[in-house]
Scaffold this active site. Structure first.
Site, PDB file in Angstrom:
ATOM      1  N   LYS A  52       0.758  -1.170   0.191  1.00 53.74           N
ATOM      2  CA  LYS A  52      -0.050  -0.125   0.209  1.00 53.74           C
ATOM      3  C   LYS A  52       0.873   1.325  -0.028  1.00 53.74           C
ATOM      4  O   LYS A  52       0.791   2.064  -0.702  1.00 53.74           O
ATOM      5  CB  LYS A  52      -1.003   0.003   1.227  1.00 53.74           C
ATOM      6  CG  LYS A  52      -2.080  -0.969   1.280  1.00 53.74           C
ATOM      7  CD  LYS A  52      -2.982  -1.225   2.335  1.00 53.74           C
ATOM      8  CE  LYS A  52      -3.786  -2.568   2.261  1.00 53.74           C
ATOM      9  NZ  LYS A  52      -4.702  -2.896   3.373  1.00 53.74           N
ATOM     10  N   GLN A  96      -4.597  -1.781   9.490  1.00 52.88           N
ATOM     11  CA  GLN A  96      -4.688  -2.996   8.984  1.00 52.88           C
ATOM     12  C   GLN A  96      -5.070  -4.172   9.950  1.00 52.88           C
ATOM     13  O   GLN A  96      -4.884  -4.156  11.200  1.00 52.88           O
ATOM     14  CB  GLN A  96      -3.111  -3.253   8.754  1.00 52.88           C
ATOM     15  CG  GLN A  96      -2.745  -4.716   7.971  1.00 52.88           C
ATOM     16  CD  GLN A  96      -3.364  -4.490   6.507  1.00 52.88           C
ATOM     17  OE1 GLN A  96      -3.582  -3.471   5.771  1.00 52.88           O
ATOM     18  NE2 GLN A  96      -3.939  -5.654   5.883  1.00 52.88           N
ATOM     19  N   ASP A 119     -11.125   2.754   4.286  1.00 53.15           N
ATOM     20  CA  ASP A 119     -11.252   1.346   3.971  1.00 53.15           C
ATOM     21  C   ASP A 119     -12.999   0.970   3.883  1.00 53.15           C
ATOM     22  O   ASP A 119     -13.227   0.093   3.669  1.00 53.15           O
ATOM     23  CB  ASP A 119     -10.713   0.472   5.372  1.00 53.15           C
ATOM     24  CG  ASP A 119      -9.513  -0.107   5.130  1.00 53.15           C
ATOM     25  OD1 ASP A 119      -9.446  -0.786   3.869  1.00 53.15           O
ATOM     26  OD2 ASP A 119      -8.694  -0.489   6.296  1.00 53.15           O
TER      27      ASP A 119
HETATM   28  N1  GUN Z   1      -7.006  -7.190   6.194  1.00 51.96           N
HETATM   29  C1  GUN Z   1      -7.073  -7.749   5.156  1.00 51.96           C
HETATM   30  N2  GUN Z   1      -7.236  -6.855   4.015  1.00 51.96           N
HETATM   31  C2  GUN Z   1      -7.637  -5.883   4.764  1.00 51.96           C
HETATM   32  C3  GUN Z   1      -8.201  -4.453   4.294  1.00 51.96           C
HETATM   33  O1  GUN Z   1      -8.635  -4.377   3.128  1.00 51.96           O
HETATM   34  N3  GUN Z   1      -8.040  -3.343   5.110  1.00 51.96           N
HETATM   35  C4  GUN Z   1      -7.607  -3.481   6.129  1.00 51.96           C
HETATM   36  N4  GUN Z   1      -7.478  -2.617   6.947  1.00 51.96           N
HETATM   37  N5  GUN Z   1      -7.191  -4.794   6.697  1.00 51.96           N
HETATM   38  C5  GUN Z   1      -7.410  -5.783   6.002  1.00 51.96           C
END
Ligand code: GUN
Length: 295
Positions: A52, A96, A119
């Site tokens: 990311k 995350q 998100d």
């Molecule tokens: N863990 C797995 N997929 C995601 C996501 O799209 N966002 C976040 N914050 N954590 C994750």
């Protein structure tokens, strides 16, 4: 069979975003700034967050990585969230998941300012999504919609079977596929660990979206001819011949299912890179909202 090439499409999306960011810079505007919070040292989570941050650099965003130890308390994490909410430099941020067990995930997600929740996990944004209001759509489902749209995959009146009811993928996906419009207008069945006759239900699907995390779960004999197959699974399986000692596999037995499918996403190179591209898109949206709010 046509491949739904997430690697290619995500690259196009990131290039489109980079063009927009360049224009922002030319106008002397501040560029979008994404922050990512990671708690602990889970290898997969560190890889995702690293991707990311890398994507931010690629499209010209600013990024901040907040790394906290696995022993972080809920109070400490809530303090970090509050700081990010109040930091005017940050347009959007993510925490995350999964979080260590001493932390109540829902409490943390509820503490994020909905306007910075790129998100789309905050109940306000999730509710808006369910009510067809404009908001941040969770990046993985958003990426799947984008793939279906760009490849003009027919979803109208089709039977979509979603496997897995996670808050991140399955649940929002089931809502989005049933929404009015394209991609949507689908008749949706959301299946999970308590579903009876799951194989029979899958065999009736025009579109299968598998977000289970079980390697090679979906076999050719389970799907109908010409089905559209979306594989959200990303499992690490040990592989001594691989440099890292593991390889990434999806939920789908790609080799055999691809022979029957009309469209299929590969793993890797399907949904995964789309998730990152859509997070960039949400961050751009957050920046635009932020700018309007300050006018
Ligand atoms: N863990 C797995 N997929 C995601 C996501 O799209 N966002 C976040 N914050 N954590 C994750």
């Amino acid at each position: 069979m046509e491949l739904l090439d997430g690697k290619l499409v995500s690259k196009q999306i990131k290039e489109e975003i980079a063009v927009t960011v360049n224009k922002m810079k030319e106008r002397g505007e501040k560029v979008p700034h994404l922050a990512a919070v990671i708690v602990g040292n889970d290898g997969a989570s560190l890889t995702y967050v690293g991707s990311k941050v890398k994507a931010c650099k690629l499209v010209g965003f600013e990024s901040t990585l907040v790394q906290l130890p696995s022993t972080t308390s809920e109070v400490e994490l809530l303090r970090t969230v509050k700081e990010l909410n109040e930091n005017d430099e940050i347009d959007g941020f993510i925490v995350q998941l999964p979080l260590p067990k001493q932390i109540d995930t829902q409490k943390v997600l509820m503490a994020i300012d909905p306007d910075k929740d790129v998100d789309g996990f905050h109940p306000t944004n999730f509710g808006k999504m369910a009510l067809d209001m404009s908001t941040f759509i969770p990046a993985t489902p958003f990426g799947i919609l984008e793939l279906l749209e760009r490849y003009k995959v027919e979803t109208n009146g089709k039977h979509t079977v979603v496997i897995g009811r996670s808050h991140i993928v399955g649940r929002p996906m089931s809502i989005l596929m049933g929404r009015k419009g394209f991609p949507g207008n689908s008749t949706v069945t959301l299946t999970h660990s308590h579903t009876k006759n799951i194989t029979q239900i899958i065999s009736q699907a025009d579109i299968v979206i598998s977000a289970l995390g079980v390697p090679n779960f979906l076999k050719a004999e389970m799907v109908k001819d010409d089905a559209v197959i979306i594989d959200v699974g990303i499992s690490r399986v040990p592989d001594e011949s691989a440099k890292r000692g593991y390889r990434i596999v999806g939920d789908v037995d790609f080799e055999n299912v691809s022979k029957k499918a009309s469209y299929i996403t590969p793993v890797p190179g399907g949904v995964g890179p789309m998730t990152i591209a859509m997070l960039m898109k949400n961050t751009l949206l957050a920046r635009e909202k932020h700018m309007l709010a300050r006018k």
